[in-house]
Design an enzyme around this catalytic site. Sequence first.
Site, PDB file in Angstrom:
ATOM      1  N   ASP A  49     -37.614  30.776 -21.158  1.00  0.00           N
ATOM      2  CA  ASP A  49     -37.996  29.997 -22.336  1.00  0.00           C
ATOM      3  C   ASP A  49     -39.483  29.729 -22.430  1.00  0.00           C
ATOM      4  OD1 ASP A  49     -35.383  29.861 -23.159  1.00  0.00           O
ATOM      5  OD2 ASP A  49     -35.011  27.869 -22.334  1.00  0.00           O
TER       6      ASP A  49
ATOM      7  N   GLY B  17     -39.552  27.369 -10.833  1.00  0.00           N
ATOM      8  CA  GLY B  17     -38.414  27.174 -11.728  1.00  0.00           C
ATOM      9  C   GLY B  17     -37.167  27.853 -11.201  1.00  0.00           C
TER      10      GLY B  17
ATOM     11  N   GLU C 102     -22.036  22.897 -31.390  1.00  0.00           N
ATOM     12  CA  GLU C 102     -21.098  22.601 -30.303  1.00  0.00           C
ATOM     13  C   GLU C 102     -20.978  21.097 -30.075  1.00  0.00           C
ATOM     14  OE1 GLU C 102     -21.693  26.805 -27.845  1.00  0.00           O
ATOM     15  OE2 GLU C 102     -22.986  25.086 -27.409  1.00  0.00           O
TER      16      GLU C 102
ATOM     17  N   GLY D 228     -33.630  32.584 -14.978  1.00  0.00           N
ATOM     18  CA  GLY D 228     -34.614  33.622 -14.706  1.00  0.00           C
ATOM     19  C   GLY D 228     -35.157  33.554 -13.300  1.00  0.00           C
TER      20      GLY D 228
ATOM     21  N   ALA E 217     -29.541  32.516 -21.690  1.00  0.00           N
ATOM     22  CA  ALA E 217     -29.432  32.820 -20.267  1.00  0.00           C
ATOM     23  C   ALA E 217     -29.440  34.322 -19.953  1.00  0.00           C
ATOM     24  CB  ALA E 217     -28.174  32.163 -19.695  1.00  0.00           C
TER      25      ALA E 217
ATOM     26  N   VAL F  64     -44.950  20.905 -10.250  1.00  0.00           N
ATOM     27  CA  VAL F  64     -46.142  21.745 -10.405  1.00  0.00           C
ATOM     28  C   VAL F  64     -46.990  21.186 -11.548  1.00  0.00           C
ATOM     29  CG1 VAL F  64     -46.987  24.045 -11.011  1.00  0.00           C
ATOM     30  CG2 VAL F  64     -45.025  23.787  -9.469  1.00  0.00           C
TER      31      VAL F  64
END
Length: 433
Positions: A298, A9, A169, A13, A314, A77
Amino acid sequence: MQHRVVVVGAGFGGLEVVKALAGAPVGITLIDRRNHHLFQPLLYQVATASLATSEIAWPIRSVVRDRPEVTTVLANVTGVDAARRHVLLQDGKTVPYDTLVLATGARHAYFGHDEWEPFALGLKTLEDATTIRRRILMAFEQAERETDPTRQAALLTFVIVGAGPTGVEMAGTIAELARDTLRREFRNIDTARARVVLIEAGPRVLAGFPDDLSDYALRSLRKLGVEVELGRAVSDCTADSVAYGDVRLATRTIIWAAGVRASPAAEWLDAPADRAGRLEVMPDLTVTGHPDIFAIGDVVTVVGPTGKPVPGIAPAAKQEGKHVAGIIKARMGGKTEPMPFRYRHQGSLAQIGKRRAVIDFGRIKLRGALAWWLWGAAHIYFLIGSRARLSVAINWLWIHARNQRSARLITQGEAADLSLGKEAEPPAPGRIS
């Protein structure tokens, strides 16, 4: 042999792990199913034609090109063989590891109604954003040609499900797009008459913010013309309507911002997880029973210092990534004592519309124009590269001054979409709002 660190990923992170391991005596393999890192907090601005895709996404290889110890692998994966310490790929190949970091993120969750997904689009990828942008812009184009008032009204009704930051938003920006940007560009319709409906099952918008900021957000949305429906859960989504409470509303555009489910990392390891599929990790962010496997972002649920779960934002993912890299380096140096993760909340931010935002720094709370400028500065700071920062800043200033959004491009599948105005019948008889 060099210690092998595999990071699955390349989100906030995962990239933070790679960044923080610079100079450590390790070989890093970074695996992602896409070739780009995505700045997800601004994804909704691509969906609403405010920014181009290239302004919020960067090729992973370019991000790590100055790191010869990092190998980038474009692959999907499908599992982890923890006994052999191998990551399993869809093409049948495997990648060995000594330390594994799972930063695989989350996907949409429809609360047991996956059949809604084709009609209620979620927003997690660039593909999602460009698809939503196409549907929004095509709705106006089809309404311009539509002569039936009922069909035209459905085309000009935009529904957002979920009043968290993304939903708020999205609603505010779509309202401004209709009322400011597009108003002088169509001849047969008044785009300012478009309905933007924000549906929230809970009692208020921005539930993670203090009550006063939530109330301000609600007032600001209504001032923009957004219809906010609180305390009503969605019970059905179809190609031409959405049902909530005792209302069935005719619409051709539904955007899902109500929930997420973690990637299947917990299933790969047969490890404990919460109802949303998030891994329940140890205090040092290792997976239970697997001290050589970390999980961040997450895909995990972590309890913060206040006893509440660490938010899926984030800054939290970056803090977790930095912490994991610190543990890996400490282990390389022979230190084995536990290093529990401690989250430091740096504030919550949400934009409501042009010149409107809310910020919660704890003791300090901001709203209005000042909060909007600080919101913009914070997001520009976290972008990668001077070119992206300058481009986004210029775009926002142009929108602020002229109400123009230059990324209004309809791409992918235009020929099929041109028939959408005639292919669906109005919803079945009932209460139509």
